[in-house]
Write an enzyme that holds these catalytic residues in place. Sequence first.
Site, PDB file in Angstrom:
ATOM      1  CG  LEU A  24      -1.989  -1.079   1.306  1.00 23.79           C
ATOM      2  CD1 LEU A  24      -2.666  -1.045   2.661  1.00 23.79           C
ATOM      3  CD2 LEU A  24      -2.996  -0.905   0.187  1.00 23.79           C
ATOM      4  CB  VAL A  32       1.814   0.184   4.946  1.00 21.40           C
ATOM      5  CG1 VAL A  32       0.410  -0.222   5.374  1.00 21.40           C
ATOM      6  CG2 VAL A  32       2.459   1.045   6.021  1.00 21.40           C
ATOM      7  CB  VAL A 104      -8.647   3.088   6.089  1.00 19.69           C
ATOM      8  CG1 VAL A 104      -9.744   4.119   5.871  1.00 19.69           C
ATOM      9  CG2 VAL A 104      -8.292   2.985   7.568  1.00 19.69           C
ATOM     10  CG  ASP A 148       6.099  12.751  11.829  1.00 21.78           C
ATOM     11  OD1 ASP A 148       6.424  13.887  11.422  1.00 21.78           O
ATOM     12  OD2 ASP A 148       6.285  11.720  11.161  1.00 21.78           O
ATOM     13  N   PRO A 151       0.503  16.373   6.876  1.00 19.19           N
ATOM     14  CG  PRO A 151       0.308  18.076   5.298  1.00 19.19           C
ATOM     15  CD  PRO A 151       1.174  17.608   6.418  1.00 19.19           C
ATOM     16  CB  ALA A 152       2.319  12.203   4.669  1.00 12.79           C
TER      17      ALA A 152
END
Length: 590
Positions: A24, A32, A104, A148, A151-152
């Site tokens: 992913l 991941v 998800v 941390d 946006p990511a």
Amino acid sequence: MPSGSSTSGVGRVIAGRYLLLHRLGGGGMGHVWLAHDQRLVCEVALKEIVFRDPAEADHEREARVARARAEARHAAGLRDHPHVATVHDVLEHEGLPWIVMEYVAGAVDLRDLVEQRGPLAPAECARIGLAVLDALTAGHQRGVLHRDVKPANILLAPDRTGAPYGRVLLTDYGISVQPSTGETRWTMASALVGTSGYLAPERATGGAPTPAADLFSLGCTLYFGVEGQGPFARASHLAELTAVVAEEPRPALRAGALGPVVHALLAKDPAARPSAAEAEAALSRIVVPQAGAYSRTQTDLGSQPQWAAPPAAPGPRHARRRVLHSALAGLLGLALAGGGVWYAVAGQDDEEGSPRPYGEGVGLARALEGGDCVLADWPGAAAFQGTPRLTVDPSCADQAPDGQVMAFVKAASAEQARAEGAARCEERTQELRGRLADVRAFAVVPTEAGFEAAGRRTACLVLGAHGPVYGPLGGYREPGTAFADTATMQRRDCVDVRSNREARLVSCAGAYDEQVLGFTRLGEDVTLTEARTESDAACAREVPPRDFGFDPSVYTAGSWTSQGPWKSGTHFVVCTVRKQNGGTMEGDEP
């Protein structure tokens, strides 16, 4: 092969239970994977620790393994929180830990969403900020600092109602810490922990992590969401750190009502930043349910952003003004749900008394119908700015259509169409857009006077993001039709190859030569001639068939290029899979 990584990918079974399906993504600690839990018969996400070279493995193995365990422990402590990605388990396989997490489906991280579709509307960004703040606050109450926020690390996914970005999840507690427990901070003493452009100034100068530092990072993230770049974005990490400590953030041009909140969160002095409760109250004032027949979250119309992508000079195409790069929204566009869908409400009734369905600006004398191919003539220097004047092309081919009507959304009133049409069109076209390389949704909403003439419904268009689509899309394509351009090729299309310049769409139930797996982009300096020799290798590297379950000893990567992406400057390449021996594939392939 990185030292300490898995010796194989797809098809490997972890801990006798989790079958790896495909990768992913990846981050600072590893990969991941999407995996199938053979015991519970469901899909999960597995995070694998990867050591990129033997020296790193020897030097940092203990620290990185401990970080993985800490991530699992901290996230698991928040597993019931609606805005934290659930961690189910942490296990060891061949001496290394794997974190088992919630998968998800349909998720995209905030960084990718903004890069793909442009900055969000202020109210939508505030909604996301509220959810992330809620997750951070829950962690802070347990003594867990994220460290941390960026946006990511924010996932946006469909919620139970089907809204494409309705669910907000904070992820990656890989460098989080729980100072009150006295736990070891598993990082190198000389290393800064976090991401340079999002690190609080006190952290950049060696100070201890605090909740206020997480709020500073949240402010940077909200700035990115509404502006399209970080407040301290620079050419290097060192320059970003210097800017965080010593320089003021770039002025926010699109933040509108969100601007004061972001400005307060980015205060250099931690004591001057708002508390979590104060930030929550400020964000909530931007996302306010309005009273009325159709009560729903509204945006501050005075703070609508000019959705931006790098502009380029327009050039002629079929006597119409075109652009290579687009900027979304404009004075007559209203962003709903930050999903990159816009609607036009412009113009007055026809002088002769027959109202045009979508107003004089759009210019159509009749309502759009399903499958209509359209040409869009934008009023300004950039596509997706303002209201386009639309023309229907009955042939779907004669003039290289810009897009096609793919769905409709019915409404009880023109008011409801204005309030809900754009977001509903985003939802209705999401699946198709996910299968195409470079398109955007566009909702054409009827005017008050033209509501009945429009059939009491909003027309949902799918338009080429940077140029024409060159033909029908989705289910309007007929099997056996030759592709005029790669713009209409979709993921999982099955292709009959007539020559190295001709491909036809065929049914996947029978024999075919290639199947489309995805897309990649070549560099700006790569010519179309060069692309035709380099694209196979690029697809093998970026969209490898083995990640989709194809045996690399039997199958290989293929590719298709066309003039369209080179005219538009996007340089998209369609990546396929085919048999190494040139034989046909069958309907039961992976």
